[in-house]
Design an enzyme around this catalytic site. Sequence first.
Site, PDB file in Angstrom:
ATOM      1  N   ASN A  91      13.924 -39.981 -12.553  1.00 17.78           N
ATOM      2  CA  ASN A  91      13.872 -41.029 -13.213  1.00 17.78           C
ATOM      3  C   ASN A  91      15.248 -42.004 -13.405  1.00 17.78           C
ATOM      4  O   ASN A  91      15.017 -43.110 -13.745  1.00 17.78           O
ATOM      5  CB  ASN A  91      13.483 -40.732 -14.714  1.00 17.78           C
ATOM      6  CG  ASN A  91      13.841 -41.581 -15.707  1.00 17.78           C
ATOM      7  OD1 ASN A  91      12.917 -42.810 -15.890  1.00 17.78           O
ATOM      8  ND2 ASN A  91      14.850 -41.623 -16.539  1.00 17.78           N
ATOM      9  N   TYR A 157      15.745 -55.083  -6.956  1.00 18.50           N
ATOM     10  CA  TYR A 157      15.260 -54.078  -7.770  1.00 18.50           C
ATOM     11  C   TYR A 157      13.806 -53.818  -7.316  1.00 18.50           C
ATOM     12  O   TYR A 157      13.207 -52.620  -7.018  1.00 18.50           O
ATOM     13  CB  TYR A 157      15.281 -54.511  -9.293  1.00 18.50           C
ATOM     14  CG  TYR A 157      14.795 -53.616 -10.313  1.00 18.50           C
ATOM     15  CD1 TYR A 157      15.627 -52.502 -10.570  1.00 18.50           C
ATOM     16  CD2 TYR A 157      13.612 -53.517 -10.836  1.00 18.50           C
ATOM     17  CE1 TYR A 157      15.094 -51.390 -11.418  1.00 18.50           C
ATOM     18  CE2 TYR A 157      13.054 -53.043 -11.455  1.00 18.50           C
ATOM     19  CZ  TYR A 157      13.751 -51.620 -12.292  1.00 18.50           C
ATOM     20  OH  TYR A 157      13.396 -50.962 -12.949  1.00 18.50           O
ATOM     21  N   LYS A 161      11.713 -50.316  -6.059  1.00 24.12           N
ATOM     22  CA  LYS A 161      10.672 -49.679  -6.673  1.00 24.12           C
ATOM     23  C   LYS A 161       9.356 -49.746  -5.772  1.00 24.12           C
ATOM     24  O   LYS A 161       8.732 -48.759  -5.822  1.00 24.12           O
ATOM     25  CB  LYS A 161      10.278 -50.347  -7.982  1.00 24.12           C
ATOM     26  CG  LYS A 161      11.509 -50.294  -8.933  1.00 24.12           C
ATOM     27  CD  LYS A 161      11.830 -48.514  -9.158  1.00 24.12           C
ATOM     28  CE  LYS A 161      12.869 -48.777 -10.507  1.00 24.12           C
ATOM     29  NZ  LYS A 161      13.043 -47.090 -10.770  1.00 24.12           N
ATOM     30  N   ILE A 190      10.431 -51.903 -21.298  1.00 20.84           N
ATOM     31  CA  ILE A 190      10.345 -50.873 -22.302  1.00 20.84           C
ATOM     32  C   ILE A 190      11.657 -51.093 -23.090  1.00 20.84           C
ATOM     33  O   ILE A 190      12.923 -51.131 -22.444  1.00 20.84           O
ATOM     34  CB  ILE A 190      10.433 -49.409 -21.689  1.00 20.84           C
ATOM     35  CG1 ILE A 190       9.095 -49.153 -20.630  1.00 20.84           C
ATOM     36  CG2 ILE A 190      10.439 -48.420 -22.340  1.00 20.84           C
ATOM     37  CD1 ILE A 190       7.706 -49.364 -21.181  1.00 20.84           C
ATOM     38  N   THR A 192      14.598 -50.048 -23.978  1.00 17.23           N
ATOM     39  CA  THR A 192      15.854 -49.365 -23.654  1.00 17.23           C
ATOM     40  C   THR A 192      16.949 -49.822 -23.331  1.00 17.23           C
ATOM     41  O   THR A 192      16.837 -51.361 -23.371  1.00 17.23           O
ATOM     42  CB  THR A 192      15.348 -48.515 -22.099  1.00 17.23           C
ATOM     43  OG1 THR A 192      15.495 -49.193 -21.077  1.00 17.23           O
ATOM     44  CG2 THR A 192      14.078 -47.577 -22.329  1.00 17.23           C
TER      45      THR A 192
HETATM   46  P1  NAD Z   1      18.539 -46.614 -19.026  1.00 17.08           P
HETATM   47  O1  NAD Z   1      19.576 -47.471 -18.509  1.00 17.08           O
HETATM   48  O2  NAD Z   1      18.453 -45.964 -20.541  1.00 17.08           O
HETATM   49  O3  NAD Z   1      18.011 -45.198 -18.154  1.00 17.08           O
HETATM   50  C1  NAD Z   1      18.595 -44.981 -16.912  1.00 17.08           C
HETATM   51  C2  NAD Z   1      19.286 -43.816 -16.848  1.00 17.08           C
HETATM   52  O4  NAD Z   1      19.694 -43.519 -15.368  1.00 17.08           O
HETATM   53  C3  NAD Z   1      20.444 -43.825 -17.585  1.00 17.08           C
HETATM   54  O5  NAD Z   1      20.521 -42.506 -18.128  1.00 17.08           O
HETATM   55  C4  NAD Z   1      21.784 -43.720 -16.466  1.00 17.08           C
HETATM   56  O6  NAD Z   1      22.841 -43.227 -16.849  1.00 17.08           O
HETATM   57  C5  NAD Z   1      20.891 -42.940 -15.456  1.00 17.08           C
HETATM   58  N1  NAD Z   1      21.611 -43.294 -13.969  1.00 17.08           N
HETATM   59  C6  NAD Z   1      21.887 -44.415 -13.408  1.00 17.08           C
HETATM   60  N2  NAD Z   1      22.559 -44.068 -12.196  1.00 17.08           N
HETATM   61  C7  NAD Z   1      22.640 -42.796 -12.143  1.00 17.08           C
HETATM   62  C8  NAD Z   1      23.140 -42.019 -10.937  1.00 17.08           C
HETATM   63  N3  NAD Z   1      23.515 -42.513 -10.020  1.00 17.08           N
HETATM   64  N4  NAD Z   1      22.951 -40.621 -11.283  1.00 17.08           N
HETATM   65  C9  NAD Z   1      22.156 -40.203 -12.299  1.00 17.08           C
HETATM   66  N5  NAD Z   1      21.794 -40.966 -13.079  1.00 17.08           N
HETATM   67  C10 NAD Z   1      21.772 -42.304 -13.023  1.00 17.08           C
HETATM   68  O7  NAD Z   1      17.103 -47.413 -18.849  1.00 17.08           O
HETATM   69  P2  NAD Z   1      15.675 -46.806 -18.724  1.00 17.08           P
HETATM   70  O8  NAD Z   1      14.626 -48.199 -19.108  1.00 17.08           O
HETATM   71  O9  NAD Z   1      15.403 -45.557 -19.544  1.00 17.08           O
HETATM   72  O10 NAD Z   1      15.263 -46.442 -17.094  1.00 17.08           O
HETATM   73  C11 NAD Z   1      14.760 -45.149 -16.580  1.00 17.08           C
HETATM   74  C12 NAD Z   1      14.226 -45.693 -15.269  1.00 17.08           C
HETATM   75  O11 NAD Z   1      12.806 -46.539 -15.756  1.00 17.08           O
HETATM   76  C13 NAD Z   1      14.782 -46.474 -14.343  1.00 17.08           C
HETATM   77  O12 NAD Z   1      14.542 -46.029 -12.961  1.00 17.08           O
HETATM   78  C14 NAD Z   1      14.404 -47.922 -14.423  1.00 17.08           C
HETATM   79  O13 NAD Z   1      14.519 -48.553 -13.197  1.00 17.08           O
HETATM   80  C15 NAD Z   1      12.934 -47.521 -14.902  1.00 17.08           C
HETATM   81  N6  NAD Z   1      12.105 -48.762 -15.515  1.00 17.08           N
HETATM   82  C16 NAD Z   1      12.430 -48.913 -16.788  1.00 17.08           C
HETATM   83  C17 NAD Z   1      11.893 -50.187 -17.413  1.00 17.08           C
HETATM   84  C18 NAD Z   1      12.480 -50.811 -18.652  1.00 17.08           C
HETATM   85  O14 NAD Z   1      11.792 -51.796 -18.946  1.00 17.08           O
HETATM   86  N7  NAD Z   1      13.204 -50.247 -19.441  1.00 17.08           N
HETATM   87  C19 NAD Z   1      10.758 -51.028 -16.545  1.00 17.08           C
HETATM   88  C20 NAD Z   1      10.169 -50.218 -15.307  1.00 17.08           C
HETATM   89  C21 NAD Z   1      11.051 -48.886 -14.993  1.00 17.08           C
END
Ligand code: NAD
Length: 258
Positions: A91, A157, A161, A190, A192
Amino acid sequence: MSQLLEGKVALITGGTSGIGRATAVAFAREGATVVVSGRREKEGQETVQLVLAIGGHARFVAADVSDEKQVAALVDKVVATFGRLDVAFNNAGIEGVPAPISDATAAQYNQIFDINVKGVFLSMKYEIPAMLKTGGGAIVNTASVLGSVAVPGFGLYSATKHAVLGLTKAAALEVAGQGLRINAVSPAAIETDMVKRTFGNDSESPERKHLAAAHPVGRLGLPEEIASAVVYLCSPQASFVTGTDLHVDGGTLAKLPL
Ligand code: NAD
């Protein structure tokens, strides 16, 4: 009541916040022992505390998913500590720097592909053999609605994906007959830190209201709503589901902008 992940050992990358943190709690509630991974020790320990607070089992192991040695050591550590790996939620991801393709830099490209694509590739590369040794399991990779469509300014981005979905489908087919299911989950926006960094913290701002209105349900999703979908995909209830991309998006990908 029986739990969906009773006795399973689960690994979550990017478990230090947002969707990963909510999924750690959801996995634990369903009976899994959770290894929370990420780069940030303090935030990782906070996730562990949330799991312990509901009577679950968790521990933090630091790893940067873009670093092959660290990912290999992470999976080794899970197996050495718990004897097996049954479930993995790959994730970890970053949004990068939103910019039109003509303004994006090669350095930005390298950074976002290293984390969002190489990170998922390396995670599966080491998780798959570990899981097959004990008869299989389930992997979920976090893609995005931007893995199926694109919006201007999020080209890099979106490309990462799309790549996550390609990796997911190929890996799923490679192990389909061996008791290991591999799927993707695709969230829309989402609530976050990622959305807050991109669109601001104030949910009443014009930017955030516009973003909410872009979702047919009229709001952003919650991390727990993604966690529920990931629990399902990792559970026996999804025993015939592999190679798929589950949209958890409030209707976003179903909509024509009319
Ligand atoms: P977030 O920024 O809270 O979480 C991302 C997490 O990944 C963080 O804890 C961060 O420290 C960790 N991370 C980043 N680079 C890293 C690395 N090199 N090694 C290990 N950990 C690392 O945001 P989120 O929304 O919880 O994102 C989680 C996933 O969901 C991501 O892949 C993001 O692309 C995807 N996503 C999020 C949304 C949204 O709207 N929030 C929508 C679609 C997809």
